[in-house]
Design an enzyme around this catalytic site. Sequence first.
Site, PDB file in Angstrom:
ATOM      1  N   GLY A  37       0.806  -1.227   0.000  1.00 37.88           N
ATOM      2  CA  GLY A  37       0.000   0.000   0.000  1.00 37.88           C
ATOM      3  C   GLY A  37       0.830   1.263   0.000  1.00 37.88           C
ATOM      4  O   GLY A  37       0.331   2.346  -0.322  1.00 37.88           O
ATOM      5  N   HIS A  38       2.109   1.134   0.366  1.00 36.53           N
ATOM      6  CA  HIS A  38       2.941   2.331   0.534  1.00 36.53           C
ATOM      7  C   HIS A  38       4.242   2.170  -0.234  1.00 36.53           C
ATOM      8  O   HIS A  38       5.262   1.854   0.357  1.00 36.53           O
ATOM      9  CB  HIS A  38       3.225   2.557   2.035  1.00 36.53           C
ATOM     10  CG  HIS A  38       3.749   3.916   2.367  1.00 36.53           C
ATOM     11  ND1 HIS A  38       5.060   4.272   2.191  1.00 36.53           N
ATOM     12  CD2 HIS A  38       3.138   5.023   2.855  1.00 36.53           C
ATOM     13  CE1 HIS A  38       5.247   5.533   2.580  1.00 36.53           C
ATOM     14  NE2 HIS A  38       4.090   6.002   2.980  1.00 36.53           N
ATOM     15  N   PHE A  39       4.271   2.377  -1.554  1.00 37.78           N
ATOM     16  CA  PHE A  39       3.119   2.635  -2.402  1.00 37.78           C
ATOM     17  C   PHE A  39       3.072   1.543  -3.475  1.00 37.78           C
ATOM     18  O   PHE A  39       4.131   0.971  -3.767  1.00 37.78           O
ATOM     19  CB  PHE A  39       3.273   4.002  -3.084  1.00 37.78           C
ATOM     20  CG  PHE A  39       3.278   5.151  -2.106  1.00 37.78           C
ATOM     21  CD1 PHE A  39       2.084   5.734  -1.713  1.00 37.78           C
ATOM     22  CD2 PHE A  39       4.467   5.651  -1.602  1.00 37.78           C
ATOM     23  CE1 PHE A  39       2.093   6.813  -0.835  1.00 37.78           C
ATOM     24  CE2 PHE A  39       4.468   6.717  -0.721  1.00 37.78           C
ATOM     25  CZ  PHE A  39       3.283   7.305  -0.332  1.00 37.78           C
TER      26      PHE A  39
END
Lengths: 153, 93
Positions: A37-39
């Site tokens: 998610g990051h990223f």
Amino acid sequence: MRLEYFQMIDRVASFDAAAQVLSATSTVPDDSPVFEGHFPGHPLMPGVLLTETMAQASGYLVLGLLKFSHMPFLAGVEKAKFRTFVGPGAGLAIEAQLVHHGSGYAVTKAKIRSDGKAVCDAELMFRLMPFPNDMATVMRAQAQAIGLVPEAA
Amino acid sequence: MASTFETVANIISETCDIPREQITPESHAIEDLGVDSLAFLDIAFAIDKAFGIKLPLEQWTQEVNEGKVPAEEYFVLKNLCARIDQLVAAKAA
């Protein structure tokens, strides 16, 4: 370093009670759901986890200096600067220095470097409280596992 | 040289973003100025640094919680400043 378990410190490299400084090392994992998610497609260590890493190094410093009499809980982050990106596999050198030991609180300055470059730094405040339940035992075990010198514990 | 009260009032004003003119020697840090326990740690840190002392917050908190001392003794600013002066004098002695 196991991001999902908030185990941010791999090893305490040195603990100097007289100078009130702790140095630690850690390696950012190659894989982690955090990076999904990051990223997406551009994995970067989140600043909040770098802050947690500085806080944990500071926390072990305070635990060592106080000989595990109180538990330091993060209470404030000041002047946090994130100076460069850190990605999977990066080796981190973390240093925490005690700035002030007040009544019921402590203040540290901490910084992280990677490959000789400054990654981040901040001033951190901790509220010092009695250990809840058997938390002292857990913290002593974790400190021992990462090499915080036994005489400090 | 600024008085103890001026220094403390400026610290509280800057730390808690309270207009300086609202802070008087009679102000109760918690009841009148709304300073919470976390903000008081910031204030204590600034006071410790400014005066080279260590405010005995743990002892004060325990005494207040046990009902031995009314909170006003420590948290009304004129009283707080008197305690600071005592700590500074004790350190110098």
